[in-house]
Motif scaffolding. Structure first.
Motif, mmCIF file in Angstrom:
data_model
loop_
_atom_site.group_PDB
_atom_site.id
_atom_site.type_symbol
_atom_site.label_atom_id
_atom_site.label_comp_id
_atom_site.label_asym_id
_atom_site.label_seq_id
_atom_site.Cartn_x
_atom_site.Cartn_y
_atom_site.Cartn_z
ATOM 1 N N THR A 210 0.816 -1.213 0.000
ATOM 2 C CA THR A 210 0.000 0.000 0.000
ATOM 3 C C THR A 210 0.849 1.263 0.000
ATOM 4 N N LEU A 211 1.925 1.283 0.791
ATOM 5 C CA LEU A 211 2.773 2.474 0.849
ATOM 6 C C LEU A 211 3.382 2.797 -0.504
ATOM 7 N N ASP A 212 3.632 1.777 -1.312
ATOM 8 C CA ASP A 212 4.218 2.003 -2.639
ATOM 9 C C ASP A 212 3.157 2.008 -3.732
ATOM 10 N N GLY A 213 1.883 2.127 -3.337
ATOM 11 C CA GLY A 213 0.816 2.196 -4.328
ATOM 12 C C GLY A 213 0.997 3.317 -5.338
ATOM 13 N N PRO A 214 1.306 4.569 -4.909
ATOM 14 C CA PRO A 214 1.536 5.641 -5.887
ATOM 15 C C PRO A 214 2.686 5.338 -6.840
ATOM 16 N N ARG A 215 3.729 4.688 -6.332
ATOM 17 C CA ARG A 215 4.876 4.329 -7.177
ATOM 18 C C ARG A 215 4.465 3.280 -8.212
ATOM 19 N N ILE A 216 3.641 2.324 -7.791
ATOM 20 C CA ILE A 216 3.158 1.283 -8.700
ATOM 21 C C ILE A 216 2.290 1.888 -9.788
ATOM 22 N N CYS A 217 1.379 2.765 -9.399
ATOM 23 C CA CYS A 217 0.481 3.371 -10.386
ATOM 24 C C CYS A 217 1.239 4.281 -11.348
ATOM 25 N N ALA A 218 2.236 5.002 -10.841
ATOM 26 C CA ALA A 218 3.023 5.875 -11.721
ATOM 27 C C ALA A 218 3.745 5.054 -12.779
ATOM 28 N N ALA A 219 4.326 3.915 -12.383
ATOM 29 C CA ALA A 219 5.013 3.051 -13.347
ATOM 30 C C ALA A 219 4.031 2.452 -14.342
ATOM 31 N N LEU A 220 2.867 2.060 -13.868
ATOM 32 C CA LEU A 220 1.875 1.454 -14.751
ATOM 33 C C LEU A 220 1.343 2.457 -15.765
ATOM 34 N N LEU A 221 1.054 3.668 -15.314
ATOM 35 C CA LEU A 221 0.531 4.687 -16.232
ATOM 36 C C LEU A 221 1.611 5.156 -17.200
ATOM 37 N N ARG A 222 2.858 5.175 -16.756
ATOM 38 C CA ARG A 222 3.947 5.555 -17.655
ATOM 39 C C ARG A 222 4.068 4.562 -18.807
ATOM 40 N N ALA A 223 3.814 3.287 -18.506
ATOM 41 C CA ALA A 223 3.903 2.259 -19.544
ATOM 42 C C ALA A 223 2.702 2.275 -20.476
ATOM 43 N N GLY A 225 0.852 5.113 -21.346
ATOM 44 C CA GLY A 225 0.524 6.409 -21.943
ATOM 45 C C GLY A 225 0.177 7.468 -20.943
ATOM 46 N N ARG A 226 0.496 7.246 -19.656
ATOM 47 C CA ARG A 226 0.356 8.232 -18.594
ATOM 48 C C ARG A 226 -1.085 8.584 -18.251
ATOM 49 N N GLN A 227 -2.044 7.801 -18.648
ATOM 50 C CA GLN A 227 -3.423 8.035 -18.236
ATOM 51 C C GLN A 227 -4.214 6.736 -18.289
ATOM 52 N N CYS A 228 -5.221 6.661 -17.443
ATOM 53 C CA CYS A 228 -6.057 5.465 -17.404
ATOM 54 C C CYS A 228 -6.945 5.418 -18.634
ATOM 55 N N PRO A 229 -7.259 4.244 -19.129
ATOM 56 C CA PRO A 229 -8.181 4.143 -20.260
ATOM 57 C C PRO A 229 -9.563 4.652 -19.892
ATOM 58 N N GLU A 230 -10.257 5.184 -20.858
ATOM 59 C CA GLU A 230 -11.592 5.733 -20.624
ATOM 60 C C GLU A 230 -12.569 4.596 -20.370
ATOM 61 N N PRO A 231 -13.218 4.559 -19.193
ATOM 62 C CA PRO A 231 -14.156 3.463 -18.905
ATOM 63 C C PRO A 231 -15.472 3.647 -19.654
ATOM 64 N N ALA A 232 -16.173 2.547 -19.835
ATOM 65 C CA ALA A 232 -17.446 2.583 -20.555
ATOM 66 C C ALA A 232 -18.607 2.967 -19.659
ATOM 67 N N CYS A 244 -6.704 2.190 -11.740
ATOM 68 C CA CYS A 244 -7.714 2.816 -12.588
ATOM 69 C C CYS A 244 -9.107 2.303 -12.235
ATOM 70 N N GLY A 245 -10.108 3.113 -12.544
ATOM 71 C CA GLY A 245 -11.480 2.714 -12.313
ATOM 72 C C GLY A 245 -11.894 1.589 -13.250
ATOM 73 N N VAL A 246 -12.857 0.788 -12.812
ATOM 74 C CA VAL A 246 -13.316 -0.356 -13.598
ATOM 75 C C VAL A 246 -14.834 -0.347 -13.674
ATOM 76 N N CYS A 247 -15.342 -0.966 -14.716
ATOM 77 C CA CYS A 247 -16.774 -1.221 -14.841
ATOM 78 C C CYS A 247 -17.021 -2.670 -14.423
ATOM 79 N N GLY A 248 -18.069 -2.883 -13.678
ATOM 80 C CA GLY A 248 -18.359 -4.223 -13.189
ATOM 81 C C GLY A 248 -18.942 -4.161 -11.802
ATOM 82 N N ALA A 249 -18.371 -4.894 -10.861
ATOM 83 C CA ALA A 249 -18.904 -4.946 -9.504
ATOM 84 C C ALA A 249 -17.777 -5.219 -8.510
ATOM 85 N N THR A 250 -17.973 -4.722 -7.302
ATOM 86 C CA THR A 250 -17.083 -5.043 -6.183
ATOM 87 C C THR A 250 -17.944 -5.511 -5.017
ATOM 88 N N ILE A 251 -17.409 -6.448 -4.252
ATOM 89 C CA ILE A 251 -18.078 -6.950 -3.053
ATOM 90 C C ILE A 251 -17.066 -6.914 -1.917
#
Length: 461
Positions: A210-223, A225-232, A244-251
């Motif tokens: 969790t503490l390295d969550g921002p670091r993980i997301c920065a690396a993922l978005l850099r790979a 195109g630096r932004q999350c895909p547009e959700p439907a 990134c946000g997702v379409c679907g469900a969480t429990i």
């Protein structure tokens, strides 16, 4: 315990091998007429599988070649080399930027090191990087260099395997760190620590990234195109540990000590995910810690819960609808068998291409608890508002006199009759001046009495 014996292994994908074409700036392995150039100030470890003839080679000031059996370097003798008619300078690519917390550089494998078959299960982004109870594998017969910069000083792991040698005790790993290769393979402010222990809790263990969550997301978005895909969907869900946000469900499930994460995952996969109508639906299930909030303030403590994330491959207005139906079936199963499974309550949220995200279902226990908590919060807010307005002087409260119990027990004393004036005292005789008693008494009004024992003439001389 089943959860403790189920080992998860994650393998580092890139390498710094001499024979890997992507490690060279020209996209090919150097040939006999080439001049090989390593940057002098770049630290590197290079594994060499086979013999190579070269025209010339510039080496770094700090590095190593790890030679397999039969591997060697020889000087080019001028003979013809197929595919190497014109020589040039070929530079080794920079490996400094390859980060430990880049999810795209890891893949989940079997204990044997073989790639794990794809299926309906996936991991949220923070869990794509090795977790604290995972085993890490660097491919045998390969060299590597990885940046371990982290927001935490120590990165705990169950085991680390390098060159086919698995180190699963603190002492064995400490011995490897003291060798010549480790400083060339690992760099950064985070220290890898081998504990040798898996998850001891059958309800699962949080990943710990969790503490390295921002670091993980920065690396993922850099790979990507630096932004999350547009959700439907209009208002996508934001699962814990996912970038990134997702379409679907969480429990989100609250659980008891009887809950077994591995058994419940297998149950969902066999009884629900395997149904043909849920083809294309993927599920991620793991223990996470959700920060507690009270009156808008985030508490330092966090509540452990089981998070289930469901997504599907549908598009447009149908995006997330199959995941929504599966979530409804899971909630129905919880209502019927939740107590036997060690599940005390559950909350579901959905977001599809035709609806915004929102809470659409609760386990009964969860609904009652939520109603009670909300009622208490509302009462506290109401009382706090009244007290605030009263202290500011904008609200006046009426003064109420509540009779005390003991006052009600006493009988009221009847007033004396108006005609009862007591008795005449022959010694005391008040002679008021002639005045209207109904008028106000003058300030110089004097009250005197006649003393029969006193004769004024006796005092005269």
């Amino acid at each position: 315990l089943p959860a403790a014996t189920t080992a998860v292994y994650k393998q580092w994908i890139p390498n710094t091998n001499f024979e890997t074409a992507s490690n060279w700036d020209k996209g090919r392995v150097p040939c006999a007429r080439d001049v090989v150039h390593f940057e002098k100030d770049k630290v590197v470890s290079v594994f060499v599988r086979s013999p190579h003839a070269l025209t010339d080679m510039y080496l770094p000031l700090n590095g190593e070649f790890v030679l397999a059996a039969g591997a060697a370097f020889t000087a080019f003798d001028g003979s013809w080399d197929p595919g190497c008619d014109s020589g040039g300078t070929v530079r080794f690519a920079d490996a400094e930027h390859r980060a430990w917390f880049d999810p795209t550089l890891w893949q989940e494998v079997l204990p044997s090191g073989e790639l794990k078959p794809s299926g309906p299960l996936f991991s949220v982004d923070e869990e794509r990087v090795p977790c604290r109870h995972d085993g890490v594998i660097f491919q045998p017969q390969s060299s590597f260099r990885v940046n371990t910069d982290s927001s935490q000083p120590v990165i705990p792991l169950r085991s680390i395997s390098v060159m086919g040698q698995e180190m699963n005790t603190p002492s064995s790993w400490a011995g490897y760190l003291g060798g010549p290769s480790a400083p060339l393979q690992f760099h950064g402010n985070g220290t890898l620590q081998v504990t040798g222990t898996g998850c001891p809790d059958k309800s699962g263990c949080a990943c710990g990234n969790t503490l390295d969550g921002p670091r993980i997301c920065a690396a993922l978005l850099r790979a990507s195109g630096r932004q999350c895909p547009e959700p439907a969907c209009q208002s996508p869900l934001q699962p814990l540990g996912h970038c990134c946000g997702v379409c679907g469900a969480t429990i989100n499930l609250d659980f008891t000590p009887d809950f077994d994460l591995q058994k419940y995952q297998d149950k969902l996969a066999q009884e629900l995910l395997s149904q043909p109508k849920y083809a294309g639906v993927q599920m991620a299930i793991s223990k996470v810690h959700k920060a507690q909030t009270f009156l808008g303030f985030t508490s330092r403590s966090a509540t452990p819960l089981i998070q289930i994330v469901l997504i599907d491959d549908r598009a447009g207005v149908q995006a997330g609808t199959a995941a929504e139906q599966l979530a409804a079936d899971i909630m129905e199963s919880i209502a019927q068998h939740g107590e036997a499974l060690g599940i005390s309550s559950g909350k579901m949220e959905v977001a599809t291409g035709s609806t915004a995200s929102g809470q659409v279902g609760n386990h009964p226990v969860s609904r009652i608890t939520a109603g009670t908590v909300m009622g208490l919060l509302f009462s506290l807010l109401l009382l706090g508002g009244i007290l605030f307005l009263y202290r500011r002087g904008k609200l006046r409260l009426p003064a109420l006199h509540l009779p005390r119990p003991w006052e009600r027990l006493e009988e009221p004393v009847s007033p004396a009759p108006a005609g009862d004036k007591g008795f005449d005292n022959p010694v005391f005789n008040v002679e008021p001046p002639d005045a209207d008693l109904g008028e106000e008494t003058p300030k110089d009004f004097q009250v005197f009495y006649l003393n029969p024992l006193y004769d004024a003439s006796e005092t005269e001389t």
